[in-house]
Scaffold this active site. Sequence first.
Site, PDB file in Angstrom:
ATOM      1  N   TYR A  44       0.843  -1.187   0.000  1.00  0.00           N
ATOM      2  CA  TYR A  44       0.000   0.000   0.000  1.00  0.00           C
ATOM      3  C   TYR A  44       0.884   1.245   0.000  1.00  0.00           C
ATOM      4  O   TYR A  44       2.056   1.191   0.373  1.00  0.00           O
ATOM      5  CB  TYR A  44      -0.905   0.020   1.225  1.00  0.00           C
ATOM      6  CG  TYR A  44      -1.885  -1.131   1.317  1.00  0.00           C
ATOM      7  CD1 TYR A  44      -2.387  -1.751   0.182  1.00  0.00           C
ATOM      8  CD2 TYR A  44      -2.322  -1.589   2.552  1.00  0.00           C
ATOM      9  CE1 TYR A  44      -3.293  -2.802   0.272  1.00  0.00           C
ATOM     10  CE2 TYR A  44      -3.228  -2.630   2.664  1.00  0.00           C
ATOM     11  CZ  TYR A  44      -3.708  -3.242   1.514  1.00  0.00           C
ATOM     12  OH  TYR A  44      -4.598  -4.279   1.620  1.00  0.00           O
ATOM     13  N   SER A  45       0.300   2.378  -0.370  1.00  0.00           N
ATOM     14  CA  SER A  45       1.122   3.594  -0.440  1.00  0.00           C
ATOM     15  C   SER A  45       1.717   3.938   0.917  1.00  0.00           C
ATOM     16  O   SER A  45       2.844   4.413   1.001  1.00  0.00           O
ATOM     17  CB  SER A  45       0.316   4.767  -0.998  1.00  0.00           C
ATOM     18  OG  SER A  45      -0.857   4.975  -0.251  1.00  0.00           O
ATOM     19  N   GLU A  46       0.956   3.719   2.011  1.00  0.00           N
ATOM     20  CA  GLU A  46       1.515   3.863   3.355  1.00  0.00           C
ATOM     21  C   GLU A  46       0.842   2.910   4.323  1.00  0.00           C
ATOM     22  O   GLU A  46      -0.304   2.480   4.102  1.00  0.00           O
ATOM     23  CB  GLU A  46       1.351   5.287   3.899  1.00  0.00           C
ATOM     24  CG  GLU A  46       2.395   6.272   3.427  1.00  0.00           C
ATOM     25  CD  GLU A  46       1.838   7.229   2.413  1.00  0.00           C
ATOM     26  OE1 GLU A  46       2.598   8.101   1.955  1.00  0.00           O
ATOM     27  OE2 GLU A  46       0.660   7.103   2.048  1.00  0.00           O
ATOM     28  N   SER A  47       1.571   2.612   5.393  1.00  0.00           N
ATOM     29  CA  SER A  47       1.048   1.851   6.526  1.00  0.00           C
ATOM     30  C   SER A  47       1.423   2.592   7.798  1.00  0.00           C
ATOM     31  O   SER A  47       2.445   3.268   7.864  1.00  0.00           O
ATOM     32  CB  SER A  47       1.616   0.428   6.549  1.00  0.00           C
ATOM     33  OG  SER A  47       1.184  -0.302   5.416  1.00  0.00           O
ATOM     34  N   HIS A  75      -4.267   9.551   4.900  1.00  0.00           N
ATOM     35  CA  HIS A  75      -5.249   8.472   4.749  1.00  0.00           C
ATOM     36  C   HIS A  75      -5.020   7.367   5.780  1.00  0.00           C
ATOM     37  O   HIS A  75      -5.969   6.792   6.311  1.00  0.00           O
ATOM     38  CB  HIS A  75      -5.255   7.925   3.314  1.00  0.00           C
ATOM     39  CG  HIS A  75      -4.251   6.867   3.023  1.00  0.00           C
ATOM     40  ND1 HIS A  75      -2.964   7.153   2.612  1.00  0.00           N
ATOM     41  CD2 HIS A  75      -4.326   5.517   3.075  1.00  0.00           C
ATOM     42  CE1 HIS A  75      -2.308   6.026   2.418  1.00  0.00           C
ATOM     43  NE2 HIS A  75      -3.104   5.009   2.697  1.00  0.00           N
TER      44      HIS A  75
END
Length: 281
Positions: A44-47, A75
């Site tokens: 994912y783009s960030e965690s 997000h």
Amino acid sequence: MTPDVLRYSAFTTRPAGGNPAGIVLDATGLTDAGMLKIAADLGYSESAFLTPGPDDRTYTVRYFSPKAEVPFCGHATVATAVALAERLGTGDFLFRTQAGEVPVTVDADDDGTLRATLTSVEPHVEGVADADLAEALAALDWPAADLDPALAPRISYAGARHLVLAAATRERLAELDYDFERLAALMRRLDLTTVQLVWREDEFTFHARDPFPVGGVVEDPATGAAAAAFGAYLRALGLVPDAAELTVHQGADMGRPGELTVTLREGDARVRVSGAAVPIP
């Protein structure tokens, strides 16, 4: 011991929409390398990785893309706050991030949908050097004539730095096919997290796309940190009233539509970004 990893999508009420984020509610004992590996495996783009604070409403939060740590991610903040509220109840949380303290409030709609509202750190807006703007446009393969002259290019910060470029038409925004490595090199040099590409539908409605090559992701589906920076940008340039509620649509061109609400309050420089989030089965 492998920590539990939750998967939520933010700025949507459907798991197939919005922006997915990984969440580790207790990352105590995880090394930087361990967090980066989890983020890379998820893709994912960030965690978000949480370390509990003095009470169950306060957390230290770190954010990792598949390639590197980032100072703040909107997000993943919204997704994490909703995940916590499902377990602890609605109300206020405090996230201590590398960018600063970010208060988050979670409320329930009449239908039970949980929505989180984050309050950004103090924002600021700066100009873009002509050479850097030319390089960004070349990497995007956007002619300068395709920019909206009413929304001047700027770099805006509300927890992370974003280059704001406004397209003159929705068609220009829809055609995104850029030079990944060239744009990434420019972004690393300017310390940018994303490039915030926008098109103005009307006074308070915008559409956005966010290339994110420095995170190892071609495009971010719904970018809360960029939305906060964009709200600060609009106010700094006098493009909206000091008090305003804006709607940003993002992700439709990727097949993951999301909706972000950006709220500006008169007398408060900070920007609020709101959205729903749901677990991904």
